[in-house]
Design a protein around this motif. Structure first.
Motif, mmCIF file in Angstrom:
data_model
loop_
_atom_site.group_PDB
_atom_site.id
_atom_site.type_symbol
_atom_site.label_atom_id
_atom_site.label_comp_id
_atom_site.label_asym_id
_atom_site.label_seq_id
_atom_site.Cartn_x
_atom_site.Cartn_y
_atom_site.Cartn_z
ATOM 1 N N TYR A 88 23.161 13.216 71.402
ATOM 2 C CA TYR A 88 21.706 13.623 71.107
ATOM 3 C C TYR A 88 21.534 14.954 70.717
ATOM 4 C CZ TYR A 88 16.809 14.145 70.755
ATOM 5 O OH TYR A 88 15.544 14.360 70.194
ATOM 6 N N GLN A 89 21.966 15.815 71.277
ATOM 7 C CA GLN A 89 21.928 17.084 70.778
ATOM 8 C C GLN A 89 22.782 17.606 69.693
ATOM 9 O OE1 GLN A 89 19.670 19.358 72.392
ATOM 10 N NE2 GLN A 89 19.180 17.751 73.924
ATOM 11 N N ALA A 90 23.541 17.003 69.455
ATOM 12 C CA ALA A 90 24.593 17.272 68.421
ATOM 13 C C ALA A 90 23.882 16.449 67.096
ATOM 14 C CB ALA A 90 26.042 16.550 68.367
ATOM 15 N N TRP A 91 23.266 15.266 67.269
ATOM 16 C CA TRP A 91 22.434 14.423 66.451
ATOM 17 C C TRP A 91 21.283 15.250 66.022
ATOM 18 C CZ3 TRP A 91 21.181 11.360 62.745
ATOM 19 C CH2 TRP A 91 19.924 10.944 62.589
ATOM 20 N N ALA A 92 20.430 15.927 66.828
ATOM 21 C CA ALA A 92 19.369 16.596 66.621
ATOM 22 C C ALA A 92 19.641 17.989 65.858
ATOM 23 C CB ALA A 92 18.652 17.107 68.126
ATOM 24 N N PHE A 93 20.904 18.497 65.980
ATOM 25 C CA PHE A 93 21.114 19.817 65.394
ATOM 26 C C PHE A 93 21.474 19.477 63.644
ATOM 27 C CE2 PHE A 93 24.342 22.669 63.657
ATOM 28 C CZ PHE A 93 23.578 24.050 63.497
ATOM 29 N N VAL A 94 22.144 18.284 63.541
ATOM 30 C CA VAL A 94 22.472 17.948 62.052
ATOM 31 C C VAL A 94 21.571 17.145 61.444
ATOM 32 C CG1 VAL A 94 25.050 18.079 62.783
ATOM 33 C CG2 VAL A 94 23.748 15.947 62.761
ATOM 34 N N ALA A 95 20.752 16.562 62.126
ATOM 35 C CA ALA A 95 19.771 15.486 61.410
ATOM 36 C C ALA A 95 18.874 15.990 60.266
ATOM 37 C CB ALA A 95 18.864 14.898 62.526
ATOM 38 N N PRO A 96 18.572 17.266 60.409
ATOM 39 C CA PRO A 96 17.651 17.774 59.107
ATOM 40 C C PRO A 96 18.552 17.808 58.046
ATOM 41 C CG PRO A 96 17.359 19.039 61.229
ATOM 42 C CD PRO A 96 18.400 18.304 61.857
ATOM 43 N N GLY A 97 19.684 17.820 58.243
ATOM 44 C CA GLY A 97 20.494 18.099 56.753
ATOM 45 C C GLY A 97 20.838 16.541 56.220
ATOM 46 N N LEU A 98 20.426 15.543 56.984
ATOM 47 C CA LEU A 98 21.094 14.269 56.378
ATOM 48 C C LEU A 98 19.927 13.609 55.813
ATOM 49 C CD1 LEU A 98 22.721 13.099 59.818
ATOM 50 C CD2 LEU A 98 23.873 14.109 57.829
ATOM 51 N N TYR A 99 20.366 12.375 54.905
ATOM 52 C CA TYR A 99 19.428 11.895 54.191
ATOM 53 C C TYR A 99 19.020 10.855 55.092
ATOM 54 C CZ TYR A 99 21.225 13.955 49.844
ATOM 55 O OH TYR A 99 21.389 14.778 48.840
ATOM 56 N N GLN A 100 17.865 10.040 54.749
ATOM 57 C CA GLN A 100 17.339 8.883 55.517
ATOM 58 C C GLN A 100 18.348 7.763 55.652
ATOM 59 O OE1 GLN A 100 14.485 9.421 57.140
ATOM 60 N NE2 GLN A 100 14.682 7.800 58.094
ATOM 61 N N HIS A 101 18.914 7.537 54.680
ATOM 62 C CA HIS A 101 20.168 6.365 55.166
ATOM 63 C C HIS A 101 20.854 6.453 56.006
ATOM 64 C CE1 HIS A 101 22.092 8.457 51.679
ATOM 65 N NE2 HIS A 101 23.160 7.994 52.202
ATOM 66 N N GLU A 102 21.401 7.883 55.998
ATOM 67 C CA GLU A 102 22.299 8.630 56.837
ATOM 68 C C GLU A 102 22.161 8.551 58.448
ATOM 69 O OE1 GLU A 102 25.037 11.459 53.691
ATOM 70 O OE2 GLU A 102 23.410 12.139 54.976
ATOM 71 N N LYS A 103 20.662 9.040 58.529
ATOM 72 C CA LYS A 103 20.216 8.858 59.805
ATOM 73 C C LYS A 103 20.291 7.648 60.363
ATOM 74 C CE LYS A 103 17.025 13.109 58.851
ATOM 75 N NZ LYS A 103 15.641 13.276 59.007
ATOM 76 N N ARG A 104 19.821 6.456 59.557
ATOM 77 C CA ARG A 104 19.770 5.109 59.949
ATOM 78 C C ARG A 104 21.213 4.698 60.332
ATOM 79 N NH1 ARG A 104 16.100 4.140 55.584
ATOM 80 N NH2 ARG A 104 17.857 3.279 54.326
ATOM 81 N N LEU A 105 22.375 5.372 59.826
ATOM 82 C CA LEU A 105 23.687 4.857 60.258
ATOM 83 C C LEU A 105 23.946 5.712 61.366
ATOM 84 C CD1 LEU A 105 26.253 3.483 59.255
ATOM 85 C CD2 LEU A 105 26.775 5.599 58.073
ATOM 86 N N VAL A 106 23.748 7.000 61.428
ATOM 87 C CA VAL A 106 24.331 7.736 62.592
ATOM 88 C C VAL A 106 23.843 7.118 63.783
ATOM 89 C CG1 VAL A 106 24.223 9.776 63.507
ATOM 90 C CG2 VAL A 106 24.818 9.773 61.204
ATOM 91 N N ILE A 107 22.813 6.898 64.185
ATOM 92 C CA ILE A 107 22.217 6.520 65.494
ATOM 93 C C ILE A 107 22.646 5.269 66.156
ATOM 94 C CG2 ILE A 107 20.283 5.800 66.794
ATOM 95 C CD1 ILE A 107 18.616 7.649 65.213
ATOM 96 N N PRO A 108 22.864 4.015 65.401
ATOM 97 C CA PRO A 108 23.677 3.128 65.733
ATOM 98 C C PRO A 108 25.308 3.438 66.081
ATOM 99 C CG PRO A 108 22.221 2.275 63.907
ATOM 100 C CD PRO A 108 22.342 3.878 64.086
#
Length: 246
Positions: A88-108
């Motif tokens: 989650y910490q890694a996700w929170a660090f890179v999330a601002p640089g991702l597109y919305q569709h990429e965010k929806r893919l990364v969490i699952p």
């Protein structure tokens, strides 16, 4: 301060903050579990202890092994417990640089990867270890005392956990490759015979030299590959392949 350097400094500060949070929770969980390190070691050693002949036991050939081996195992358990938080910490660090569709893919993707790795480890512990250790005990020549060194046992168990954990990631890997447009579903079906052969080759390399344990790794690897193909065809809308884009 140079205006060009300021964003970089801010990113580094954010990264340090995320690393400190992940390491802090890991250390906290480790300290909590430290009191039960002996019990945790016993739980990990149980599949081997069950098959040892009466009167036999595991041994420690290194003076410090009796202290450091349970410590290492406790650290491994703490890491696995805190792995979702670390990701989650890694996700929170890179999330601002991702597109919305990429965010929806990364969490699952993260959730399924953690769960599948845990399932792979459980498969190894509850199903594979009893078979492998039982075979080794039965194959021990008469007059030879089977007494496994705890440090070598730990190395073996960790290697098997990693092998089966990574194996159970196969559906996720297949789906990511399809989603990124690196391979088509038709191609995945076409190379199925090579995948089956490759699964048995990998199993022969990473498992002990007995047929049962090799089959218990190769068959799940093949079936999980098939599952990845099925799920990709059902759930994933692949990007066009590079050759198709041209």
């Amino acid at each position: 301060m140079n205006a060009d350097l300021q964003p970089l400094i801010e990113h580094l500060i954010e990264l340090r903050s995320r690393v400190v949070r992940a390491a802090g929770l890991l250390l906290l969980v480790f300290l909590i579990l430290f009191h039960w390190s002996g019990d945790i070691y016993h739980l990990l050693a149980l599949p081997m202890l069950k098959v040892l002949p009466a009167g036999s036991s595991m041994i420690a050939t290194d003076v410090t092994a009796t202290f450091f081996v349970p410590l290492k195992i406790t650290g491994m358990v703490a890491f696995l417990i805190t792995l979702p938080h670390t990701l989650y910490q890694a996700w929170a660090f890179v999330a601002p640089g991702l597109y919305q569709h990429e965010k929806r893919l990364v969490i699952p993707l993260i959730i399924s990867s953690v769960l599948l790795f845990a399932v792979g480890m459980a498969f190894a512990y509850f199903l594979v270890f009893p078979v492998v250790f039982g075979f080794m005990a039965a194959a021990t020549p008469e007059g030879v005392a089977m007494m496994t060194d705890i440090d070598k046992y730990l190395s073996f168990v960790l290697g098997m956990f990693i092998a089966f954990g990574v194996t159970f990631e196969t559906p996720v890997i297949v789906m990511v490759l399809v989603r990124m447009g690196l391979v088509s579903i038709a191609k995945l079906r076409e190379i199925r015979p090579y995948v089956i052969v490759g699964a048995f080759v990998i199993a022969a390399v990473v498992t002990p030299p007995d047929v049962l344990s090799q089959i218990m790794l190769a068959v799940p690897l093949w079936l999980l590959y098939e599952l990845g193909v099925v799920l990709s065809a059902w759930l994933i809308v692949p990007k066009p392949l590079a050759s198709e884009e041209g």
